[in-house]
Motif scaffolding. Structure first.
Motif, short mmCIF file in Angstrom:
data_model
loop_
_atom_site.label_atom_id
_atom_site.label_comp_id
_atom_site.label_asym_id
_atom_site.label_seq_id
_atom_site.Cartn_x
_atom_site.Cartn_y
_atom_site.Cartn_z
N GLU A 279 8.93 4.04 10.50
CA GLU A 279 8.44 4.84 9.37
C GLU A 279 8.19 6.27 9.84
O GLU A 279 7.50 6.50 10.81
CB GLU A 279 7.17 4.19 8.80
CG GLU A 279 6.38 5.03 7.81
CD GLU A 279 7.20 5.56 6.63
OE1 GLU A 279 7.87 4.75 5.97
OE2 GLU A 279 7.17 6.79 6.40
N ASN B 9 10.32 11.67 1.41
CA ASN B 9 11.63 11.19 0.93
C ASN B 9 12.57 12.37 0.72
O ASN B 9 12.74 12.87 -0.39
CB ASN B 9 11.48 10.37 -0.36
CG ASN B 9 10.85 9.02 -0.09
OD1 ASN B 9 10.53 8.68 1.04
ND2 ASN B 9 10.68 8.23 -1.14
N LEU C 8 10.34 -0.84 -8.51
CA LEU C 8 9.75 -1.75 -7.52
C LEU C 8 10.49 -3.09 -7.54
O LEU C 8 10.71 -3.70 -6.49
CB LEU C 8 8.26 -1.97 -7.81
CG LEU C 8 7.36 -0.75 -7.53
CD1 LEU C 8 5.94 -1.01 -8.04
CD2 LEU C 8 7.33 -0.41 -6.04
N SER D 61 6.00 3.98 -2.88
CA SER D 61 5.45 2.71 -3.40
C SER D 61 3.93 2.79 -3.50
O SER D 61 3.32 2.20 -4.39
CB SER D 61 5.88 1.55 -2.50
OG SER D 61 7.29 1.53 -2.40
#
Ligand SMILES: Cc1cc2nc3c(=O)[nH]c(=O)nc-3n(C[C@H](O)[C@H](O)[C@H](O)COP(=O)(O)OP(=O)(O)OC[C@H]3O[C@@H](n4cnc5c(N)ncnc54)[C@H](O)[C@@H]3O)c2cc1C
Length: 494
Positions: A34, A238, A471, A45
């Motif tokens: 990550e 992102n 999701l 999320s």
């Protein structure tokens, strides 16, 4: 040399953690890398409401899924079945028929089973009374095809995912941005290269690094002029990394590269997501008021459909306005229908006045213009009983744009206005995968050892999006990606 990892998952959001769990269930040694530090765990999320769209057979059918502690209001709840056909119809309708039929069928067909799988992993579900139901005749009536969410929203989801990862032995490393895929001379993916230069070998890689919504340059290049100015609703991390590194390794682009999910967002919000307020900066109450630009003119049909089917495309309409901003206006009748989490939370940007002229003055909008917009709107209403739980047919006639449902006159002071701008959620263009989440190359065949899921997959969403599908898509294809990556890893170990 033996690869120390069977499967490396790049990106630790919902899709990545689903992929990691599913690979682990197949017996793989799994590492999640990550980019963000631990305090920014969970990517986009984390910022969600945790709402998950899934087909189901109505309330009775959800008894097994919803946390027993959250079933207290079931006897006073009306929740119609939402079938596979309903979900598929929604996907086809909102994407104007363009959704990738193979992927959409998998998404819909596995949506419910995947929720059960998540429950078994330790995620807890509830019915989203606070977002998706209104009270009518003493009962809670659900609307908009979306009913179930994770207890605690996105924050709860990430916490529950991380706890599950710890339980099942998924290894996670934060502060570990991946910059490149390590490939053999025949193109087989053999691991990843970290920003620090370290190479980590694995038998398969799953990319789940999200879209390019937090990369202003890519936004301007692909979404078009002005998109570099949009506010970002979620993580700043992102930035399209996974998409870029896969394309560099021969992957095929797919989907709506000039399209994205973007909503009405508090005009005073910061440039990227706020970890405390998360999705509370959304302004989703517009079906019960009107939206005007800074010239005082309406520009969307606020009541075209339930919020779930319009909110994701209206951010772009706001960005198109002369100042890239707009104002939502409600009167006192509508105020009780606005979600307090969005409209009465900390730091909400708003203006209130007892008169429309006063409101216009405060907003810096031409007073006469705003007064006539509202007078024309009020005069155009064809009255029918107001009902927020159905498309009630209370509409306007003879004005452009029309308001197709929930049209009530703005005539009851005080009036409150909420300045909004465009908040981008995620981008629709990405990588082409097959239904087992293998990344396909430009030749149409799988790139050996490369799998993907989540936001960075293209082809599911075009123009618009049925709320709560992101999701679910990340979970369905994350689960499939983990399984196929584990199988690929096992094949290569032989
Ligand atoms: C405010 C908001 C509300 C939303 N509400 C909902 C909702 O209620 N329901 C719904 O279905 N969807 C919702 N969405 C959309 C939803 O967030 C996404 O569809 C979903 O979370 C995407 O999951 P993902 O795992 O693909 O991406 P993410 O959760 O964003 O995870 C991607 C991860 O990859 C990491 N990463 C990026 N680059 C690298 C790199 N180079 N190396 C290593 N790691 C990297 C990122 O740091 C991030 O942690 C919402 C989004 C936002 C922003």
């Amino acid at each position: 040399m033996t690869a120390p990892w069977d499967v490396i998952v790049v990106g630790g959001g919902n899709a990545g953690l689903c992929a990691a769990q599913s690979a682990r269930q197949e017996g793989a040694r799994v590492l999640v890398l990550e980019k963000a530090p631990r305090q920014w765990a969970g990517g986009n999320s984390y910022f969600t409401a945790g709402a998950m769209r899934a087909s189901h057979g109505g309330l009775a059918d959800l008894k097994d899924l919803v946390d027993p502690d959250a079933q207290g209001r079931f006897p006073f709840t009306d929740l119609a079945p939402y079938t596979d056909d309903d979900f598929l119809d929604d996907m086809v309708r909102v994407t104007r028929g363009r959704t990738d039929a193979d992927l959409a069928r998998v998404l819909v067909g596995e949506s419910r089973a995947t929720m059960d799988w998540l429950r078994d992993l330790g995620l807890r579900f509830e019915l989203m009374y606070h977002r998706q139901a209104y009270e009518a005749d003493g009962r809670q009536r659900f609307w908009g095809g979306l009913a179930v969410g994770v207890v605690g929203g996105g924050k709860g989801m990430v916490e529950q995912h991380l706890a599950a990862a710890e339980r099942t032995g998924v290894q996670m490393r934060f502060d570990s941005p991946v910059t490149r895929l390590a490939t053999a001379s025949d193109g087989t993916v053999q691991g990843v290269v970290l920003a620090c230069g370290d190479v980590l070998e694995s038998r398969a890689v799953v990319l789940t690094t999200g879209g390019f919504e937090a990369n202003p340059q890519m936004r301007a290049a692909h979404l078009g002029p002005g998109w570099d100015l949009a506010l970002v609703r979620g993580t700043p991390h992102n930035t399209g990394d996974g998409i870029r590194m896969a394309l560099d390794a021969g992957a095929q682009p797919h989907g709506h590269w000039s399209g994205c999910h973007a909503v009405a967002w508090d005009a005073g919000a910061r440039p990227t997501g706020d970890r405390e307020l998360t999705n509370q900066l959304t302004r989703g109450g517009y079906p019960f008021g009107i939206v005007v630009n800074t010239d005082g003119r309406r520009f969307i049909d606020e009541g075209a459909d339930f919020r779930n089917y319009t909110y994701a495309k209206y951010g772009a309409e706001i960005l198109r306005q002369p100042t890239g901003t707009a104002v939502q206006i409600f009167d006192a009748k509508a105020a009780p229908l606005l979600r307090p989490e969005e409209y009465a939370s900390k730091d909400v940007t708003s203006v209130t006045s007892d008169t429309v002229r006063g409101l216009a003055r405060e907003l810096g909008i031409d007073e006469d213009r705003l007064v006539s917009t509202i007078e024309e709107f009020n005069a155009a209403i064809i009255d029918s009983p107001f009902d927020p739980t159905v498309k009630d047919g209370s509409r306007t006639e003879g004005i452009e744009p029309p308001k197709s449902n929930w049209a009530q006159p703005l005539d009851t002071p005080p009036y409150t206005a909420y300045p909004v701008t465009c908040g981008i959620t995620f981008t629709f263009g990405g990588l082409r995968i097959d239904p087992d989440a293998h990344v396909l190359g430009t030749c149409g065949l799988p790139v050996p050892g490369l799998h993907a899921a989540g936001e960075l997959v293209g082809g599911l969403f075009y123009f618009n999006y049925p709320g709560g599908s992101g999701l679910t898509a990340g979970s369905v294809f994350g689960r499939r990606a983990g399984r196929s990556a584990a199988a690929a890893a096992a094949g290569r170990a032989r």
